[in-house]
Scaffold this motif. Structure first.
Motif, mmCIF file in Angstrom:
data_model
loop_
_atom_site.group_PDB
_atom_site.id
_atom_site.type_symbol
_atom_site.label_atom_id
_atom_site.label_comp_id
_atom_site.label_asym_id
_atom_site.label_seq_id
_atom_site.Cartn_x
_atom_site.Cartn_y
_atom_site.Cartn_z
ATOM 1 N N SER A 50 -0.512 -2.949 17.327
ATOM 2 C CA SER A 50 0.728 -4.437 16.951
ATOM 3 C C SER A 50 0.173 -4.827 16.429
ATOM 4 O O SER A 50 -0.841 -4.719 15.039
ATOM 5 C CB SER A 50 0.144 -5.012 18.516
ATOM 6 O OG SER A 50 0.767 -6.268 18.399
ATOM 7 N N GLU A 57 8.049 -7.851 16.965
ATOM 8 C CA GLU A 57 6.774 -8.482 17.878
ATOM 9 C C GLU A 57 6.660 -10.181 17.341
ATOM 10 O O GLU A 57 6.721 -10.688 16.568
ATOM 11 C CB GLU A 57 5.415 -8.201 18.007
ATOM 12 C CG GLU A 57 5.562 -6.113 17.975
ATOM 13 C CD GLU A 57 3.987 -5.685 18.024
ATOM 14 O OE1 GLU A 57 3.272 -6.170 19.088
ATOM 15 O OE2 GLU A 57 4.220 -5.256 16.836
ATOM 16 N N GLU A 61 4.928 -13.055 23.006
ATOM 17 C CA GLU A 61 4.706 -12.180 23.778
ATOM 18 C C GLU A 61 3.763 -11.452 23.855
ATOM 19 O O GLU A 61 2.892 -10.909 24.686
ATOM 20 C CB GLU A 61 6.467 -11.494 23.655
ATOM 21 C CG GLU A 61 7.591 -12.486 24.041
ATOM 22 C CD GLU A 61 8.526 -11.454 23.522
ATOM 23 O OE1 GLU A 61 9.789 -11.385 23.488
ATOM 24 O OE2 GLU A 61 8.516 -10.247 21.951
ATOM 25 N N THR A 62 2.496 -11.456 22.738
ATOM 26 C CA THR A 62 2.153 -10.873 23.124
ATOM 27 C C THR A 62 1.593 -10.815 23.404
ATOM 28 O O THR A 62 0.846 -9.989 23.890
ATOM 29 C CB THR A 62 0.886 -10.704 21.090
ATOM 30 O OG1 THR A 62 2.439 -10.049 20.352
ATOM 31 C CG2 THR A 62 0.325 -9.148 21.086
ATOM 32 N N ASN A 65 1.772 -10.173 27.251
ATOM 33 C CA ASN A 65 1.313 -8.648 27.260
ATOM 34 C C ASN A 65 0.285 -8.826 27.385
ATOM 35 O O ASN A 65 -0.227 -7.834 28.324
ATOM 36 C CB ASN A 65 1.995 -7.639 26.097
ATOM 37 C CG ASN A 65 3.820 -7.579 26.176
ATOM 38 O OD1 ASN A 65 3.939 -8.586 27.309
ATOM 39 N ND2 ASN A 65 4.069 -8.049 24.930
ATOM 40 N N LYS A 319 4.172 -2.712 21.849
ATOM 41 C CA LYS A 319 5.124 -3.199 21.677
ATOM 42 C C LYS A 319 5.982 -1.854 20.773
ATOM 43 O O LYS A 319 6.081 -1.982 19.939
ATOM 44 C CB LYS A 319 5.681 -4.606 21.999
ATOM 45 C CG LYS A 319 7.170 -4.717 21.749
ATOM 46 C CD LYS A 319 7.508 -5.984 22.077
ATOM 47 C CE LYS A 319 9.094 -7.124 21.682
ATOM 48 N NZ LYS A 319 9.541 -6.233 20.735
ATOM 49 N N ARG A 321 8.614 -1.299 17.722
ATOM 50 C CA ARG A 321 8.660 -2.405 16.760
ATOM 51 C C ARG A 321 10.490 -2.119 16.411
ATOM 52 O O ARG A 321 10.708 -0.990 16.073
ATOM 53 C CB ARG A 321 7.923 -1.724 15.504
ATOM 54 C CG ARG A 321 6.653 -1.882 15.985
ATOM 55 C CD ARG A 321 5.516 -1.000 14.935
ATOM 56 N NE ARG A 321 4.190 -1.511 15.360
ATOM 57 C CZ ARG A 321 3.429 -1.173 14.548
ATOM 58 N NH1 ARG A 321 3.387 -0.062 13.801
ATOM 59 N NH2 ARG A 321 1.706 -1.521 14.657
ATOM 60 N N ASN A 337 10.659 -6.580 25.125
ATOM 61 C CA ASN A 337 9.568 -7.132 25.832
ATOM 62 C C ASN A 337 9.578 -6.849 27.046
ATOM 63 O O ASN A 337 9.058 -7.224 27.942
ATOM 64 C CB ASN A 337 9.239 -8.376 25.652
ATOM 65 C CG ASN A 337 7.964 -8.413 25.663
ATOM 66 O OD1 ASN A 337 7.088 -7.508 24.522
ATOM 67 N ND2 ASN A 337 7.319 -9.904 26.292
#
Length: 450
Positions: A50, A57, A61-62, A65, A319, A321, A337
Motif C-alpha cells: 500500500s 490512496e 479510506e486505508t 479498509n 487498493k 493505484r 475504493n
C-alpha cells in the motif's frame, strides 16, 4: 506487480506428490497429536502492499479498509513520500504494523534509518526492507550504478551497509531486516542469494558479509512459465524447494534463475527465515480468474504461505493505484475504493478467526484425514481463550472436488462449520460427533471444536 523477465528453466525434479502438513511434506496416517499454532500469529502474517495516503490512496479510506479486511500489516516505502505521521496515525487507529523499505531504485540508507526510527518509537514498525526488484530498477550507491544488466556489486554494498546501519542503531537493532528481492537475477556472483555469505561460497563479496535476517521473494502464484489455473496453485507456489513452478525461494536463494549461482541446499531452504512482499493473481478472464476465483485464491494463498513456512505475506495490493490503473485487477479494492469479492471473503475469514491476544503456548489436538487427497490441506489454530479452529482448504482450481472425512480423537459437544465464502455465521452445527464429512473445492472451510 512489476514486469519480470522470464526466468531461465531450472533443471529441477518436479515433485509428483503434494502432501498436506508442514513444509517438509509430511501427512498423517493415524490419529496423531497435531501441534496448533496461535491464531494471532497466523493472522499477523497477513498483509498487503500500500501507499497508504499517496498514488490515489487516501488515509481515511486505508484506515477503514484495514479495519474491514482484518489485515495486520502493510508493506510501504519512502519512495511514495507519504508522511511518516500518516503511518503512525494508521497504526494508532488500527494497530497496523509497517514494513519500511528502500523500494524501487532508491539507496538513501540514512533516510531509511531516520524514518524507520520514528515508526519504531511509535510502535508501528514491523521490519526494514531492502531494494525492490533491482533487476528492473537499477540503483546508484556511492557513485556506482548496479543491478539490471550491470554488475550487482553496488546492490550488494548497499545491502551490506543497510544491514550494518540498522544493527548498529540502538532503536532499530532488534528489528528484522528483509533482503532485496529478485536476487536470482544477479549478473555476477556477489552472494545476494545468502543472508550471510558462508565460507567457501566463492562469491565476489567476502565470506561473513551479512545482508539480511530474512529472505524475501515475489512468488506470484502465476508466472509466464506456468500460466493459468492449476490444482494446488497456491500450495506449489509457496513451496521453498525446486518443485516451485514460479519465481520462488529456490530460484532466488537455492540456484539463481539467471546465472545458476548456487546458494542454499533444498534442505536448508526448508528452514530459511523468509517473507513474501508481493504476491497475487490479477483478474484475467482468459485464464479463468474471475473476481470470485481471485477471492478464493487469496484466502488459500495466505494459508498455504503460512503453512509452508513464510513468516509474513503481502498481497499486491490493498487498493488500486492511480498511477498504475492496469494493476487494479490485483487489488482488494478498486480505484474508486469499492471492495472486491476478495475483500469481502477476507473480512469473513478474519472475523471468524479473530483474536487480538497471542497464545504463547498453543496446545495439541488429535485428528486425521483418511486417504487425504493431494489437493486438501489443513492448519490447526488455537485462540488465546483455548478454543481450537481447524482450517481445511481445497486446491481444485482446475476443477473437481474432494469428499473428505475428518476423524477426531473424541466426541465434541459442538462442532460449528464456517464457510467464509458464505458469511461469518456457521453454515452447519454438529453435536456429539467425532468425525465431520466435508466437500472441498477451491476455498477454505473452518471447524470450531467445542
Amino acid at each position: 506487480m512489476k514486469q519480470k523477465k522470464l526466468k531461465s528453466l531450472i533443471a529441477a525434479c518436479i515433485c509428483t506428490v503434494f502432501l498436506s502438513g508442514c513444509s517438509s511434506g509430511t501427512t498423517q496416517t493415524s490419529m496423531d497429536q497435531v501441534q496448533a499454532v496461535s491464531a494471532d500469529e497466523f493472522l499477523s502474517s497477513m498483509g498487503a502492499c500500500s501507499s497508504v495516503s499517496r498514488r490515489g490512496e487516501k488515509l481515511d479510506e486505508t484506515i477503514e479498509n484495514m479495519k474491514y479486511t482484518g489485515l495486520r500489516w502493510l508493506r510501504v516505502g519512502y519512495e511514495d513520500n507519504a508522511p511518516v505521521e500518516d503511518f503512525i496515525r494508521l497504526n494508532k487507529e488500527t494497530g497496523t504494523l509497517l514494513s519500511y523499505g528502500l523500494l524501487s531504485g532508491h539507496a538513501d540508507v540514512d533516510r531509511l534509518v531516520r524514518e524507520a526510527k520514528q515508526l519504531a518509537e511509535a510502535g508501528a514498525l514491523l521490519a526494514l526492507e531492502g531494494s525492490n526488484e533491482p533487476n528492473n530498477w537499477t540503483i546508484t550507491y556511492q557513485g556506482e550504478e548496479g543491478g539490471g544488466k550491470l554488475s550487482w556489486m553496488a546492490v550488494a554494498k548497499l545491502h551490506r551497509d543497510m544491514y550494518e546501519a540498522v544493527k548498529s542503531d540502538p532503536v532499530l537493532k532488534d528489528y528484522p531486516v528483509w533482503a532485496t528481492c529478485e536476487n536470482g537475477a544477479q549478473t555476477d556472483n556477489v552472494g545476494l542469494q545468502f543472508l550471510t555469505i558462508p565460507e567457501d561460497a566463492n562469491t565476489l563479496m567476502p565470506a561473513g558479509t551479512t545482508y539480511a535476517d530474512y529472505a524475501n521473494c515475489h512468488n506470484y502464484i502465476s508466472h509466464p512459465s506456468w500460466p493459468g489455473l492449476h490444482d494446488n496453485q497456491t500450495w506449489l507456489s509457496s513451496s521453498p524447494g525446486p518443485d516451485c513452478p514460479v519465481d520462488g525461494l529456490y530460484s532466488n536463494y537455492g540456484l539463481t534463475w539467471l546465472k545458476q549461482f548456487p546458494g542454499y541446499t533444498p534442505e536448508e531452504l526448508e528452514t530459511l527465515p523468509r517473507v513474501t512482499t508481493e504476491t497475487g493473481y490479477g483478474i484475467n478472464e482468459k485464464e479463468g480468474v474471475t473476481e470470485e476465483i481471485q477471492a478464493r485464491l487469496y484466502l488459500n494463498l495466505y494459508l498455504s504461505q503460512f503453512k509452508r513456512g513464510w513468516k509474513y505475506t503481502a498481497m499486491y495490493f490493498l487498493k488500486g493505484r492511480a498511477n498504475e490503473p492496469e494493476h487494479e485487477s490485483y487489488a482488494f479494492y478498486t480505484l474508486d475504493n469499492k471492495p472486491k469479492q476478495a475483500a469481502h471473503y477476507l473480512h469473513n475469514f478474519t472475523s471468524v478467526l479473530a483474536d487480538q491476544k497471542a497464545n504463547n503456548n498453543p496446545g495439541k489436538l488429535a485428528y486425521y484425514i483418511p486417504e487425504q487427497p493431494e489437493t486438501t490441506h489443513d492448519l490447526l489454530v488455537q485462540k488465546s481463550d483455548g478454543s481450537f479452529f481447524l482450517v481445511l482448504w481445497g486446491e481444485r482450481f482446475a476443477g473437481g472436488k474432494d469428499n473428505i472425512l475428518v476423524k477426531l480423537d473424541k466426541k465434541y459437544k459442538k462442532i460449528q462449520v464456517y464457510d467464509p465464502t458464505q458469511g461469518t455465521a456457521p453454515i452447519e452445527e454438529l453435536k456429539d460427533k467425532n468425525e465431520v464429512s466435508l466437500t472441498l473445492t477451491n476455498h477454505p472451510v473452518i471447524l470450531k471444536l467445542e
